[in-house]
Motif scaffolding. Structure first.
Motif, PDB file in Angstrom:
ATOM      1  N   PHE A  24      16.812  -0.646   2.918  1.00  0.00           N
ATOM      2  CA  PHE A  24      17.419  -2.025   3.499  1.00  0.00           C
ATOM      3  C   PHE A  24      18.150  -2.583   2.712  1.00  0.00           C
ATOM      4  O   PHE A  24      18.826  -2.123   1.731  1.00  0.00           O
ATOM      5  N   LEU A  25      19.469  -2.564   3.893  1.00  0.00           N
ATOM      6  CA  LEU A  25      21.137  -2.636   2.847  1.00  0.00           C
ATOM      7  C   LEU A  25      21.517  -3.904   3.451  1.00  0.00           C
ATOM      8  O   LEU A  25      21.283  -3.997   4.654  1.00  0.00           O
ATOM      9  N   ALA A  26      22.555  -4.650   3.011  1.00  0.00           N
ATOM     10  CA  ALA A  26      23.309  -5.862   3.138  1.00  0.00           C
ATOM     11  C   ALA A  26      24.372  -6.477   2.190  1.00  0.00           C
ATOM     12  O   ALA A  26      24.490  -5.161   0.991  1.00  0.00           O
ATOM     13  N   SER A  27      25.115  -6.896   2.828  1.00  0.00           N
ATOM     14  CA  SER A  27      26.369  -6.735   2.145  1.00  0.00           C
ATOM     15  C   SER A  27      26.964  -8.638   2.316  1.00  0.00           C
ATOM     16  O   SER A  27      26.199  -8.616   3.025  1.00  0.00           O
ATOM     17  N   GLY A  74       7.923 -10.673   2.025  1.00  0.00           N
ATOM     18  CA  GLY A  74       6.982 -11.547   2.464  1.00  0.00           C
ATOM     19  C   GLY A  74       6.010 -11.202   3.474  1.00  0.00           C
ATOM     20  O   GLY A  74       6.558 -10.105   4.124  1.00  0.00           O
ATOM     21  N   SER A  75       5.031 -11.875   3.399  1.00  0.00           N
ATOM     22  CA  SER A  75       4.389 -11.719   4.981  1.00  0.00           C
ATOM     23  C   SER A  75       4.147 -12.527   6.040  1.00  0.00           C
ATOM     24  O   SER A  75       4.938 -13.818   5.628  1.00  0.00           O
ATOM     25  N   GLN A  76       4.099 -12.230   7.275  1.00  0.00           N
ATOM     26  CA  GLN A  76       4.331 -12.826   8.141  1.00  0.00           C
ATOM     27  C   GLN A  76       2.480 -14.206   8.326  1.00  0.00           C
ATOM     28  O   GLN A  76       1.726 -13.132   8.136  1.00  0.00           O
ATOM     29  N   SER A  77       3.242 -15.259   8.786  1.00  0.00           N
ATOM     30  CA  SER A  77       1.655 -16.288   8.514  1.00  0.00           C
ATOM     31  C   SER A  77       0.543 -15.723   9.474  1.00  0.00           C
ATOM     32  O   SER A  77       1.457 -14.845  10.829  1.00  0.00           O
ATOM     33  N   PRO A  78      -0.748 -15.279   9.384  1.00  0.00           N
ATOM     34  CA  PRO A  78      -1.169 -15.689   7.858  1.00  0.00           C
ATOM     35  C   PRO A  78      -1.942 -14.354   7.522  1.00  0.00           C
ATOM     36  O   PRO A  78      -2.308 -14.867   6.475  1.00  0.00           O
ATOM     37  N   GLY A  79      -1.646 -13.597   7.367  1.00  0.00           N
ATOM     38  CA  GLY A  79      -1.866 -12.588   6.753  1.00  0.00           C
ATOM     39  C   GLY A  79      -0.541 -12.438   5.652  1.00  0.00           C
ATOM     40  O   GLY A  79      -0.412 -12.671   4.324  1.00  0.00           O
ATOM     41  N   ASN A  80      -1.374 -11.097   4.845  1.00  0.00           N
ATOM     42  CA  ASN A  80      -1.009 -11.035   3.701  1.00  0.00           C
ATOM     43  C   ASN A  80      -0.248  -9.728   3.564  1.00  0.00           C
ATOM     44  O   ASN A  80      -0.598  -9.102   2.382  1.00  0.00           O
ATOM     45  N   ASP A  81       0.066  -9.050   4.278  1.00  0.00           N
ATOM     46  CA  ASP A  81       1.111  -7.568   4.064  1.00  0.00           C
ATOM     47  C   ASP A  81       1.883  -6.657   2.915  1.00  0.00           C
ATOM     48  O   ASP A  81       1.965  -5.656   2.509  1.00  0.00           O
ATOM     49  N   ALA A  82       2.202  -8.566   2.925  1.00  0.00           N
ATOM     50  CA  ALA A  82       3.119  -7.589   1.617  1.00  0.00           C
ATOM     51  C   ALA A  82       2.650  -7.478   0.794  1.00  0.00           C
ATOM     52  O   ALA A  82       3.723  -6.287  -0.129  1.00  0.00           O
ATOM     53  N   SER A  83       1.534  -7.637   0.172  1.00  0.00           N
ATOM     54  CA  SER A  83       0.803  -6.869  -1.201  1.00  0.00           C
ATOM     55  C   SER A  83       0.382  -5.332  -1.090  1.00  0.00           C
ATOM     56  O   SER A  83       0.101  -5.121  -2.193  1.00  0.00           O
ATOM     57  N   ASP A  84       1.087  -4.909   0.044  1.00  0.00           N
ATOM     58  CA  ASP A  84       0.599  -3.625  -0.069  1.00  0.00           C
ATOM     59  C   ASP A  84       1.650  -2.225  -0.291  1.00  0.00           C
ATOM     60  O   ASP A  84       1.954  -1.729  -0.299  1.00  0.00           O
ATOM     61  N   PHE A  85       2.733  -3.561  -0.044  1.00  0.00           N
ATOM     62  CA  PHE A  85       3.840  -2.431  -0.473  1.00  0.00           C
ATOM     63  C   PHE A  85       5.082  -2.784  -1.734  1.00  0.00           C
ATOM     64  O   PHE A  85       4.708  -3.935  -1.985  1.00  0.00           O
ATOM     65  N   LEU A  89       9.191  -3.380  -2.952  1.00  0.00           N
ATOM     66  CA  LEU A  89      10.145  -3.839  -2.648  1.00  0.00           C
ATOM     67  C   LEU A  89      10.651  -3.413  -3.671  1.00  0.00           C
ATOM     68  O   LEU A  89      11.512  -3.667  -4.796  1.00  0.00           O
ATOM     69  N   ALA A  90      11.662  -2.517  -4.003  1.00  0.00           N
ATOM     70  CA  ALA A  90      12.626  -1.906  -5.204  1.00  0.00           C
ATOM     71  C   ALA A  90      13.695  -3.026  -5.036  1.00  0.00           C
ATOM     72  O   ALA A  90      14.503  -3.733  -4.008  1.00  0.00           O
ATOM     73  N   SER A  91      14.616  -2.747  -6.429  1.00  0.00           N
ATOM     74  CA  SER A  91      15.611  -3.616  -6.376  1.00  0.00           C
ATOM     75  C   SER A  91      16.693  -3.346  -5.564  1.00  0.00           C
ATOM     76  O   SER A  91      17.590  -4.201  -4.746  1.00  0.00           O
ATOM     77  N   SER A  92      17.211  -2.450  -5.523  1.00  0.00           N
ATOM     78  CA  SER A  92      17.916  -1.103  -4.190  1.00  0.00           C
ATOM     79  C   SER A  92      17.914  -1.504  -2.898  1.00  0.00           C
ATOM     80  O   SER A  92      18.302  -0.887  -2.197  1.00  0.00           O
ATOM     81  N   GLY A  93      15.849  -2.205  -2.324  1.00  0.00           N
ATOM     82  CA  GLY A  93      16.166  -2.441  -1.222  1.00  0.00           C
ATOM     83  C   GLY A  93      15.532  -1.321  -0.485  1.00  0.00           C
ATOM     84  O   GLY A  93      14.970  -0.469   0.751  1.00  0.00           O
ATOM     85  N   GLY A  94      14.513  -0.039  -1.531  1.00  0.00           N
ATOM     86  CA  GLY A  94      13.732   0.649  -0.614  1.00  0.00           C
ATOM     87  C   GLY A  94      12.186  -0.337  -0.557  1.00  0.00           C
ATOM     88  O   GLY A  94      11.943  -0.293  -1.618  1.00  0.00           O
ATOM     89  N   LEU A  95      11.806   0.537   0.756  1.00  0.00           N
ATOM     90  CA  LEU A  95      10.117  -0.084   0.898  1.00  0.00           C
ATOM     91  C   LEU A  95       9.408   1.170   0.478  1.00  0.00           C
ATOM     92  O   LEU A  95       9.886   1.939   1.061  1.00  0.00           O
ATOM     93  N   SER A  96       9.016   0.867   0.087  1.00  0.00           N
ATOM     94  CA  SER A  96       7.214   1.576  -0.084  1.00  0.00           C
ATOM     95  C   SER A  96       5.502   1.194   0.584  1.00  0.00           C
ATOM     96  O   SER A  96       5.498   0.129  -0.603  1.00  0.00           O
TER      97      SER A  96
END
Length: 85
Positions: free
Chosen positions: A5-8, A20-31, A33-40
């Motif tokens: 993810f990139l932003a300026s 974060g997770s979209q409500s009502p889920g908790n999917d973000a707990s499976d990932f 997110l690096a401070s550089s924006g890398g998602l894994s």
């Protein structure tokens, strides 16, 4: 990781991402997110054994970016596809 993810900021402020997770889920707990924006994924996903909130292989997430003054958020999904083993 599988995406970045990139932003300026027009004023030159540094941008901070949070996941974060979209409500009502908790999917973000499976990932992670690096401070550089890398998602894994924290663990390699298994199509036959979905680990997302509603067990449909679609992880419903929300990315938030802030420069400390303004904040924007975007909902998005990560879809796990079936591939030949």
């Amino acid at each position: 990781h599988f995406t970045d993810f990139l932003a300026s900021d027009a004023d030159g402020h540094s941008v901070t991402f949070t996941l974060g997770s979209q409500s009502p889920g908790n999917d973000a707990s499976d990932f992670t997110l690096a401070s550089s924006g890398g998602l894994s994924f924290n663990a390699t996903p298994d199509y036959e054994n979905p680990a997302d909130y509603d067990a449909n292989n679609i992880y419903d997430l929300k990315l938030t970016a802030t420069d400390g003054i303004d904040t924007v958020s975007q909902d998005f999904s990560v879809v796990v596809l079936n591939v030949a083993d």
